[in-house]
Design a protein around this motif. Structure first.
Motif, PDB file in Angstrom:
ATOM      1  N   ARG B 195       0.836  -1.202   0.000  1.00 32.92           N
ATOM      2  CA  ARG B 195       0.000   0.000   0.000  1.00 32.92           C
ATOM      3  C   ARG B 195       0.864   1.242   0.000  1.00 32.92           C
ATOM      4  NH1 ARG B 195      -5.629  -0.617   1.934  1.00 32.92           N
ATOM      5  NH2 ARG B 195      -5.537   1.625   1.997  1.00 32.92           N
ATOM      6  N   ARG B 196       1.917   1.211   0.800  1.00 35.18           N
ATOM      7  CA  ARG B 196       2.824   2.351   0.842  1.00 35.18           C
ATOM      8  C   ARG B 196       3.469   2.554  -0.533  1.00 35.18           C
ATOM      9  NH1 ARG B 196       3.886   7.247   2.769  1.00 35.18           N
ATOM     10  NH2 ARG B 196       6.095   7.679   2.934  1.00 35.18           N
ATOM     11  N   ALA B 197       3.920   1.434  -1.126  1.00 34.83           N
ATOM     12  CA  ALA B 197       4.578   1.516  -2.430  1.00 34.83           C
ATOM     13  C   ALA B 197       3.617   2.070  -3.475  1.00 34.83           C
ATOM     14  CB  ALA B 197       5.089   0.138  -2.849  1.00 34.83           C
ATOM     15  N   LEU B 198       2.354   1.640  -3.392  1.00 32.51           N
ATOM     16  CA  LEU B 198       1.341   2.098  -4.351  1.00 32.51           C
ATOM     17  C   LEU B 198       1.144   3.604  -4.233  1.00 32.51           C
ATOM     18  CD1 LEU B 198      -0.631   0.477  -6.296  1.00 32.51           C
ATOM     19  CD2 LEU B 198      -2.383   1.005  -4.628  1.00 32.51           C
ATOM     20  N   GLU B 199       1.100   4.077  -3.014  1.00 28.09           N
ATOM     21  CA  GLU B 199       0.902   5.515  -2.789  1.00 28.09           C
ATOM     22  C   GLU B 199       2.097   6.315  -3.324  1.00 28.09           C
ATOM     23  OE1 GLU B 199      -0.315   6.594   1.142  1.00 28.09           O
ATOM     24  OE2 GLU B 199       0.348   8.661   0.933  1.00 28.09           O
ATOM     25  N   VAL B 200       3.288   5.821  -3.025  1.00 27.59           N
ATOM     26  CA  VAL B 200       4.491   6.518  -3.493  1.00 27.59           C
ATOM     27  C   VAL B 200       4.549   6.488  -5.018  1.00 27.59           C
ATOM     28  CG1 VAL B 200       7.014   6.542  -3.437  1.00 27.59           C
ATOM     29  CG2 VAL B 200       5.731   6.006  -1.362  1.00 27.59           C
ATOM     30  N   ALA B 201       4.213   5.323  -5.593  1.00 32.47           N
ATOM     31  CA  ALA B 201       4.215   5.199  -7.052  1.00 32.47           C
ATOM     32  C   ALA B 201       3.258   6.209  -7.666  1.00 32.47           C
ATOM     33  CB  ALA B 201       3.827   3.780  -7.457  1.00 32.47           C
ATOM     34  N   ALA B 202       2.067   6.287  -7.102  1.00 32.61           N
ATOM     35  CA  ALA B 202       1.072   7.220  -7.625  1.00 32.61           C
ATOM     36  C   ALA B 202       1.550   8.657  -7.480  1.00 32.61           C
ATOM     37  CB  ALA B 202      -0.254   7.023  -6.891  1.00 32.61           C
ATOM     38  N   ALA B 203       2.167   8.965  -6.352  1.00 31.99           N
ATOM     39  CA  ALA B 203       2.558  10.338  -6.073  1.00 31.99           C
ATOM     40  C   ALA B 203       3.650  10.832  -7.014  1.00 31.99           C
ATOM     41  CB  ALA B 203       3.024  10.463  -4.620  1.00 31.99           C
ATOM     42  N   GLY B 204       4.548   9.921  -7.443  1.00 30.96           N
ATOM     43  CA  GLY B 204       5.627  10.362  -8.320  1.00 30.96           C
ATOM     44  C   GLY B 204       5.511   9.829  -9.729  1.00 30.96           C
ATOM     45  N   ARG B 378      10.185  -1.587  -6.228  1.00 34.44           N
ATOM     46  CA  ARG B 378      10.001  -3.039  -6.393  1.00 34.44           C
ATOM     47  C   ARG B 378       9.713  -3.627  -5.031  1.00 34.44           C
ATOM     48  NH1 ARG B 378      15.795  -3.561  -9.312  1.00 34.44           N
ATOM     49  NH2 ARG B 378      15.428  -1.932 -10.839  1.00 34.44           N
ATOM     50  N   VAL B 379       8.523  -4.147  -4.860  1.00 38.56           N
ATOM     51  CA  VAL B 379       8.192  -4.661  -3.536  1.00 38.56           C
ATOM     52  C   VAL B 379       7.570  -6.053  -3.602  1.00 38.56           C
ATOM     53  CG1 VAL B 379       7.874  -2.388  -2.519  1.00 38.56           C
ATOM     54  CG2 VAL B 379       5.925  -3.573  -3.506  1.00 38.56           C
ATOM     55  N   ALA B 380       7.789  -6.790  -2.538  1.00 37.69           N
ATOM     56  CA  ALA B 380       7.230  -8.123  -2.413  1.00 37.69           C
ATOM     57  C   ALA B 380       5.821  -8.016  -1.835  1.00 37.69           C
ATOM     58  CB  ALA B 380       8.109  -8.977  -1.504  1.00 37.69           C
ATOM     59  N   VAL B 381       4.896  -8.756  -2.415  1.00 33.37           N
ATOM     60  CA  VAL B 381       3.535  -8.822  -1.883  1.00 33.37           C
ATOM     61  C   VAL B 381       3.370 -10.216  -1.300  1.00 33.37           C
ATOM     62  CG1 VAL B 381       1.098  -8.614  -2.427  1.00 33.37           C
ATOM     63  CG2 VAL B 381       2.769  -7.293  -3.716  1.00 33.37           C
ATOM     64  N   ARG B 382       2.991 -10.268  -0.042  1.00 35.88           N
ATOM     65  CA  ARG B 382       2.876 -11.573   0.615  1.00 35.88           C
ATOM     66  C   ARG B 382       1.427 -12.018   0.676  1.00 35.88           C
ATOM     67  NH1 ARG B 382       6.354 -13.669   4.917  1.00 35.88           N
ATOM     68  NH2 ARG B 382       7.836 -14.290   3.324  1.00 35.88           N
ATOM     69  N   ARG B 383       1.255 -13.313   0.744  1.00 42.59           N
ATOM     70  CA  ARG B 383      -0.114 -13.806   0.955  1.00 42.59           C
ATOM     71  C   ARG B 383      -0.509 -13.490   2.384  1.00 42.59           C
ATOM     72  NH1 ARG B 383      -1.485 -19.625  -0.718  1.00 42.59           N
ATOM     73  NH2 ARG B 383       0.378 -20.198   0.449  1.00 42.59           N
ATOM     74  N   LEU B 384      -1.755 -13.097   2.548  1.00 36.72           N
ATOM     75  CA  LEU B 384      -2.210 -12.747   3.894  1.00 36.72           C
ATOM     76  C   LEU B 384      -2.597 -14.006   4.642  1.00 36.72           C
ATOM     77  CD1 LEU B 384      -4.548  -9.750   3.037  1.00 36.72           C
ATOM     78  CD2 LEU B 384      -2.154  -9.709   3.684  1.00 36.72           C
ATOM     79  N   HIS B 385      -2.458 -13.963   5.946  1.00 33.18           N
ATOM     80  CA  HIS B 385      -3.052 -15.076   6.676  1.00 33.18           C
ATOM     81  C   HIS B 385      -4.449 -14.709   7.165  1.00 33.18           C
ATOM     82  CE1 HIS B 385       0.330 -13.768   9.624  1.00 33.18           C
ATOM     83  NE2 HIS B 385      -0.605 -12.888   9.683  1.00 33.18           N
ATOM     84  N   ALA B 386      -5.098 -15.719   7.729  1.00 32.21           N
ATOM     85  CA  ALA B 386      -6.530 -15.601   7.972  1.00 32.21           C
ATOM     86  C   ALA B 386      -6.920 -14.345   8.756  1.00 32.21           C
ATOM     87  CB  ALA B 386      -7.027 -16.849   8.689  1.00 32.21           C
ATOM     88  N   GLU B 387      -6.167 -14.043   9.819  1.00 39.01           N
ATOM     89  CA  GLU B 387      -6.583 -12.879  10.633  1.00 39.01           C
ATOM     90  C   GLU B 387      -6.516 -11.591   9.819  1.00 39.01           C
ATOM     91  OE1 GLU B 387      -3.083 -13.764  12.925  1.00 39.01           O
ATOM     92  OE2 GLU B 387      -3.968 -15.445  11.854  1.00 39.01           O
ATOM     93  N   GLU B 388      -5.480 -11.526   8.941  1.00 33.39           N
ATOM     94  CA  GLU B 388      -5.349 -10.317   8.138  1.00 33.39           C
ATOM     95  C   GLU B 388      -6.508 -10.177   7.158  1.00 33.39           C
ATOM     96  OE1 GLU B 388      -0.674  -9.445   7.608  1.00 33.39           O
ATOM     97  OE2 GLU B 388      -1.337 -11.413   6.951  1.00 33.39           O
TER      98      GLU B 388
END
Lengths: 277, 487
Positions: B195-204, B378-388
């Motif tokens: 999410r952070r990477a997406l925001e930064v990508a969009a901003a620049g 360039r960022v890694a996206v991880r699979r979420l676990h159940a609680e997330e």
């Protein structure tokens, strides 16, 4: 060597804390500076595992960064790794040799020893210059290591060996002993596990060590800003998300700290994880 | 004896006016058409003749010459039927000769159907200050051009009536096209790093590379970038609509940034443009001012990825054929996604990776070199676990978009997106002494390459923009270091 000085017990320059132990050395040969107490000894087996080496180095760094001098024996294995970690962050370190002060043992640690002297630390020995490294001298040397320190950390140790001797001596000298627990059947953890069973404080990592040391030695001398550079990386390797989860705080600031740590060589950012260097 | 109407030809994404000159002369029954017409245009003669007859008017049985000027502009398609018919009837004196812009194919029964020329015609008409005649179904598209006086006509008879002075009908309300509700970032749970990477990508405007196991949410994240980047300006929206028109696709002048996600089997021409016959824009141009999403980046043929490099570098793509050369915009924000390894589970916390280390290495090398260099983030996206997965919804698109818009405003002022900052500009970047020190240390210790160094500085500038600070600080450099990834 030009800069070697000889200091007798009772003379100015003889570490006062050393005079308090049962059998203090009569004379000391010193290069560089004798650290101001309290110092922290980090010792362990010469035949360390990669895990132990890595941990010793990180602890050497953490202790040095917290501002405590790191004392060890410049031996192979844990000793060398702890010294190296200390030098890497520009900390103050002292090596106590089991040979004459001009005899490097092992020889490949000469550079490491010199860098201790160069970065405001020192090298010392109770043996006159030229004395060869004989196995029987090392246990005696260990009483100086613990004697100079306020606390002794044993990273990896077998059931028998110098590290346990240092720990025993330290206990007799009234120093606090810390040990890193490990698998019960791993050779290099049997010694430390025994220490814990007998009352040593278990330490669970570099961050934990600093906290435990603060309780014994008082707050670390170095300011807080340096401390900010510490993030807990669970298991020594974790995804950025896990680092955020464990350490709390917002992503941006955790990322900034990770970036700083990487620039300092403390972590390595791999494709899918953060590794403690 | 002479009349002129106006129509349009697309040169690349640029609509050019075409004068349809009609002359009706001698008594012989001849119909000549000149001015580089293609087959469809040449066949206009037959359709116009029939449509005029079906509209209860007589077609002049005289020597008719129609010229499409300028003659060196290639003209194609059936959209010239209506202006030719109006021109011929005007020259014959059947109807008043009135200056209009008209586009549309005539059916033999006289009904009008406007093809791909509607948007271009509206632009030309607005520029010339003329009414623009198009068929009903194209009226809404044409009317989205600011300042266009669009007149909807269903048949040739209606067109004749308008030219003769009848009050035009109002534009029929466009059938409400169902636009699926935009995907919102609030639906994305967890993923703080991405999410952070997406925001930064969009901003620049930075190109973003997401990697992670299947089902981790890479494409879900990518699809939400469009909502976060600022809406298009009028000028940009018009430019995008023109590119789409050049590709025979209908798009109104719409402020929503285009989002294109071509499959990895797409041909080279489909991606960068070209094609047989008329030169059409590729996906990289259809996504201009918007987002081009390449899922499974490693599956795209190396040749295709290679061809994308220059358009991305220059923000435009030049295509040449038979002496004609056209340029389409290609200033896209690239988002790419990839699995981390052939089986997809390297680094996953649950599923074990089944790949040989050498295979992983080979797989990662497929995405490398100059194209990889274009990805500032360039960022890694991880699979979420159940609680997330059951966790609280994330921040909404609107909240993120607001910060992005503020950051973009600084870049608009400086005249360039941070993505496009070159080395010379970066060398002049204002940084605090601490930030300079950290950059220096990063070069020494983290082994930054010159390109890597530039990427860090670009992203650090964006992070400073997000915080509305003039100087790039130490914290910005540090975060940029962590966001650059190590693929």
């Amino acid at each position: 060597m030009r800069d070697v000085r000889r200091v007798e017990r009772g003379e100015a320059g003889y570490p006062p804390i050393l005079a308090t132990i049962e059998d203090p050395p009569q004379e000391l040969w010193v290069r560089g500076r004798v650290s101001d107490p309290p110092a922290v000894a980090i010792v362990g087996t010469r035949r360390a595992t990669r895990y132990g080496l890595n941990l010793a180095r990180r602890m050497g760094r953490a202790v040095a960064e917290a501002g405590w001098p790191v004392i060890s024996g410049l031996a192979r294995g844990v000793d060398g790794a702890a010294h190296r970690g200390c030098v890497e962050v520009g900390g103050v370190g002292v090596a106590v040799l089991g040979s004459g002060i001009d005899v490097w043992y092992p020889r490949e640690h000469r550079e490491l020893g010199e860098s201790l002297v160069a970065s405001d630390g020192g090298v010392m020995s109770e043996y006159s210059p030229g004395t060869a490294p004989e196995p029987w001298r090392f246990p005696a040397r260990n009483r100086i290591i613990s004697g100079l320190s306020g606390a002794v950390v044993v990273v990896e140790a077998a059931e028998k060996g110098g590290a346990l001797i240092t720990a025993r001596l330290a206990a007799e000298q009234g120093r606090e002993i810390f040990a890193v627990p490990g698998d019960v059947d791993r050779r290099t953890s049997v010694g430390t596990n025994l220490l814990i069973r007998d009352g040593a404080v278990p330490v669970l990592g570099a961050v934990d060590l600093i906290e435990a040391l603060s309780l014994v030695l008082g707050p670390p001398p170095r300011s807080e800003e340096k401390h900010e550079l510490e993030l807990d990386i669970p298991g020594g390797a974790a995804s950025v998300e896990e680092v955020v989860e464990v350490n709390g705080g917002d992503v941006a600031s955790v990322l900034s700290t990770l970036g700083r740590m990487e620039a300092e060589g403390k972590v390595r950012m791999e494709v899918d994880q953060v590794l403690l260097a | 004896m002479f009349a002129e109407t106006t129509s349009v030809a697309m040169v690349g994404a640029e609509p050019r006016p075409v004068r349809v000159e009609a002359h009706v002369g001698g008594a012989k029954d001849v119909f000549k058409l000149s001015g580089l017409p293609d087959t469809a245009v040449r066949e206009a003669k037959e359709r116009v003749r029939a449509a005029v007859a079906s509209s209860s008017m007589s077609f002049p049985a005289r020597w008719i010459t129609v010229n499409l000027a300028p003659a060196d502009l290639p003209k194609g398609g059936a959209d010239y039927d209506l202006p030719i018919a109006l021109g011929v009837l005007g020259a014959a004196g059947t109807i008043p000769a009135r200056a209009v812009v008209a586009v549309g194919e005539l059916a033999l029964d006289g009904s009008v159907r406007t093809g791909r020329g509607a948007l271009g015609a509206a632009i030309v008409a607005a520029r010339l200050g003329l009414p623009c005649l198009v068929s009903d179904d194209a009226a809404a598209e044409a009317a989205s051009v600011a300042g266009a006086d669009v007149v909807p006509v269903r048949t040739l008879a209606e067109a004749v009536a308008v030219v003769s002075g009848d009050e035009p009908r109002s534009i029929p309300p466009r059938p409400r096209r169902h636009r699926p509700p935009a995907a919102d970032l609030a639906e994305v749970r967890g993923h703080p790093l991405a999410r952070r990477a997406l925001e930064v990508a969009a901003a620049g405007g930075h190109h973003l590379f997401l990697h992670g196991p299947p089902g981790s949410g890479k494409s879900m994240l990518a699809h939400r970038l469009g909502g976060v980047i600022p809406p298009l300006s009028d000028e940009q929206a018009l430019a995008v609509a023109c590119v789409w028109a050049a590709g025979s696709r209908s798009r109104e002048v719409d402020p929503v940034p285009p989002f294109r996600a071509p499959h990895h089997t797409a041909s080279l021409a489909a991606l960068v443009g070209g094609g047989t016959g008329t030169i059409v824009p590729g996906e990289v141009s259809l996504a201009a001012h918007g987002v081009l999403f390449l899922d499974e980046l490693g599956e795209f043929p190396a040749r295709t990825l290679d061809a994308l490099r220059q358009p991305l570098e220059e923000g435009s793509v030049s295509l040449a054929r038979r002496g004609v050369s056209v340029t389409f915009p290609a200033n896209v924000q690239l988002v790419a996604a990839s699995n981390p390894c052939p089986c997809g589970y390297a680094g996953d916390r649950v599923e074990a990776c089944r790949c040989q280390p050498a295979a992983v290495e080979r797989y990662r090398r497929r995405i490398s070199g100059p194209l990889l260099d274009r990805f500032d983030l360039r960022v890694a996206v991880r699979r979420l676990h159940a609680e997330e997965l059951q966790g609280a919804p994330g921040e909404s698109t609107a909240a993120v978009a607001e910060r992005v818009a503020a950051a973009r405003a600084f870049q608009t002022e400086r005249g360039s997106l941070n993505r496009d900052l070159g080395r010379a500009v970066l060398d002049e970047l204002a940084v605090t002494p601490d930030a300079g020190n950290l950059l220096g240390r990063a070069v020494d210790r983290a082994g930054l390459t010159a390109r890597g160094y530039d990427r860090i500085r670009r992203v650090a500038r964006t992070l400073a923009d997000l915080e509305a600070t003039d100087k790039v600080g130490e914290g910005h450099v540090a975060e940029a270091l962590a966001l650059r990834g190590s693929w």
